[in-house]
Design an enzyme around this catalytic site. Structure first.
Site: not given
Ligand code: O2Y
Ligand code: MN
Length: 609
Positions: A231, A251, A275, A273, A298, A83, A390, A277, A222
């Site tokens: 998200k 979240h 931690c 992130s 999530d 992200r 992932r 989860k 991605y």
């Molecule tokens: O890099 C990404 O797009 C993944 S980020 C993500 C993926 C699954 C659950 N949570 C997250 C996050 O950044 O909180």
């Molecule tokens: Mn997340």
């Protein structure tokens, strides 16, 4: 219709597609100019044809059918691996409605930029029309969306992560609200130009228009940048829907906990992130007779049910979990979940056609092909899998999935947990004095950054409600919404969930973790469960209620009395510094933080004086 293997992709809008949707699809197609449009039906045959198409193009590698049935490996472009918060925008009409946690651009300016970028962006490609539901279809808490994308990888991933296709499209009429999500990899093809396995563009925009409930994403294929249901919709746009409609988009993971006596409770927990989860969502208790099951890993949507209780659904249908660190000793449930029917992205390929990542097994394989397609040995001096690699997998195949995970009414939430990664100051577990104090704990969540996160390692990052990257509006308004929710729940006269803060990551003077974590976190869940049931006392402190001596179950746990004491030691200097940091942070919201939360700081300081 066009065919791949035996499947015929549907290139005409089905007769049950609402006219407004067809008109919008035509409008976007007129701008992006794809070669063809496919209306995704969501069938297994379609998924198989799509994955086959991607295998032929080199986007997917089919894994060893015996070791990892019906599973694939994708390797992204090395520049498209996560992200991108710096390229994520909230385009509300007024800057102050986006708030200081977001990048803001005026909607008209962003629309002009996107129009230029999207003009012809899908040339040479297929534009897929993907109707999806966030939440069990038919649930009063579920909401619909439609993503237009030129990435078959996104279509296949969204089929795992959401309920999608005709089962959803048939429910959308011209009177049903749905969110518009448009995505392109931003890599048009000239006639005769050969495609690459992972098309994307150096320029990236992940833009949200909260007032018109739209998402436009350019340049990345991605994760959260491209799977717009996750998200972008389920948190950023949904948080705005939730604000306007009186519910909460969070979240948070959701777990179902069963005691040895067969009593059940559900908890929703927010963690920044890195931690653990997913590990908590799939926790296997070490304490005899206790069971933890997964409702979501999530995202949680919470609202007041007809019974006046706080109820939650997991709007997703799959997990997009981080691979490194997931192993048989750390998360056996996740390892069992991804044994088959999984799409892996940016992990390493073994010589026998299976996958591997750091932490998957204790012993490293002697040879691998790394996430960039290069030979790798343990001496290579670089990770074999990307740190943000992932797995994408259906939640239904998780061995610990709870029987009520798709309950359309949602599960009743008994406890809310906020966590962070703090080496000092924050005790293992604290119970909030009341709802307002709990909201303060949520608003002041902060976490030390890890090597996997951007920025300096060990820097404290403020991450209110673990939502900092996912707010669709001003975070301070979200805290007000939480305070209002508490009032509403109290007025209903039913059970109001208790709120907790946990920290698995406190360290001793020797720099080592004081708490073993993982399955042993069930001991903290037991304490929370017993507090909710009114079975154990707690000790009042200036920062909230902590376990009285002996009330946290440490039976059979290899922990010294000194470590246990240190886990709960009140570091008055650190607590004061945190309170001052929170006050400074609240200042950045320019008067928008509710008085009730600012008072929490004053109360705390007065108690410490
Ligand atoms: O890099 C990404 O797009 C993944 S980020 C993500 C993926 C699954 C659950 N949570 C997250 C996050 O950044 O909180
Ligand atoms: Mn997340």
């Amino acid at each position: 219709m066009t065919t791949t293997t035996e499947h015929r992709f549907r290139t005409e809008a089905p007769e049950f597609a609402p006219a407004a949707m067809v008109a919008w699809v035509d409008e976007v197609a007129a701008l992006a100019k794809p070669d063809q449009i496919v209306w995704v039906d969501g069938s297994q045959e379609e998924y198989e044809a799509l994955t086959e198409l991607m295998v032929e193009r080199g986007t997917l590698i089919r894994l060893n059918e015996e070791k990892r049935p019906r599973s694939f490996l994708a390797r992204s472009h090395p520049s498209d691996v996560a992200r991108v918060e710096s390229r994520t925008f909230i385009c509300s009409e007024r800057r102050e409605d986006a708030g200081p946690t977001n990048n803001w651009v005026a909607p008209a300016e962003m629309r002009a930029t996107l129009e230029g970028l999207f003009d012809g962006a899908m040339r040479g490609r297929t534009m897929y029309v993907l109707p999806f539901s966030m939440g069990p279809i038919g649930s009063p808490l579920a909401r619909y969306g439609v993503e237009l994308t030129d990435s078959p990888y996104v279509v296949a991933s969204m089929r795992i992560m959401t309920r999608m296709g005709d089962q959803v499209l048939r429910r959308i009429t011209d009177r049903t609200p749905w969110v518009k999500a448009v995505h392109t990899v931003g890599a048009p093809l000239e006639p005769g130009q050969e495609d690459v396995p992972w098309p994307c563009n150096e320029t990236k925009y992940i833009s949200h228009f909260p007032e018109t409930r739209e998402i436009w994403s350019f340049g990345s294929a991605y994760g959260g940048n491209a799977l717009l249901a996750k998200k972008s919709f389920a948190l950023r746009i949904a948080s705005v829907l939730a604000r306007d409609e009186g519910w909460l988009a969070e979240h948070m993971l959701i777990i179902k906990v069963t005691s040895p006596e067969g009593k059940v409770f559900h908890a929703a927990a927010a963690f920044p992130s890195a931690c653990g989860k997913t590990n908590l969502a799939m926790l296997q208790p070490t304490i005899p007779g206790w069971k933890v099951e997964t409702v979501g890993d999530d995202i949680a949507w919470l609202g007041v049910g007809e019974d006046g209780l706080l109820r939650a659904i997991n709007p997703e249908a799959g997990f997009f979990g981080v691979a490194p660190g997931t192993g048989w000793s750390t998360n056996e449930i996740a390892m069992r979940t991804i044994q088959h029917d999984t799409i892996f992205t940016n992990v390493a390929l073994t010589d026998d056609g299976d996958v591997w990542w750091e932490g998957a097994t204790e012993e490293k394989p002697a040879h691998l092909i790394d996430w960039q397609g290069q030979n790798w040995t343990p001496d290579s001096g670089r990770p074999a899998a990307h740190p943000n690699s992932r797995f994408t997998v259906s939640a239904a195949q998780c061995p610990s999935i709870a029987d009520d995970w798709e309950d359309p009414r949602g599960v009743v939430i008994d406890a809310i947990i906020f966590g962070g990664r703090r080496a000092t100051t924050v005790p293992l577990v604290v119970e909030a004095r009341d709802w307002s104090h709990g909201v303060y704990l949520g608003a002041t969540v902060s976490s030390e950054t890890t090597a996997a996160a951007e920025g300096t390692v060990g820097r404290l990052r403020r991450d209110p409600f673990a939502m900092a990257p996912f707010y669709g509006y001003n975070a301070a308004d979200h805290w007000k919404q939480w305070l209002d929710m508490g009032r509403r729940l109290r007025e209903q006269g039913g059970r109001v969930p208790r709120i907790y803060q946990v920290n698995w990551f406190r360290k001793g003077a020797d720099g080592r973790f004081l708490w073993p974590g993982f399955g042993e976190n069930s001991r903290v869940l037991e304490w929370i469960f017993d507090r909710v049931a009114g079975k154990v006392p707690a000790k009042e402190t200036p920062i909230g209620l902590v376990p009285t001596e002996g009330s946290l179950n440490t039976e059979g746990l290899d922990i010294s009395p000194e470590a246990l004491e240190e886990l709960f030691r009140l570091d008055l200097e650190g607590i004061l510094a945190d309170a001052e940091g929170a006050a400074e942070y609240f200042e950045t919201f320019e008067g928008r933080v509710p008085e009730e939360l600012r008072e929490q700081i004053e109360t705390l300081k007065a108690q410490l004086a």
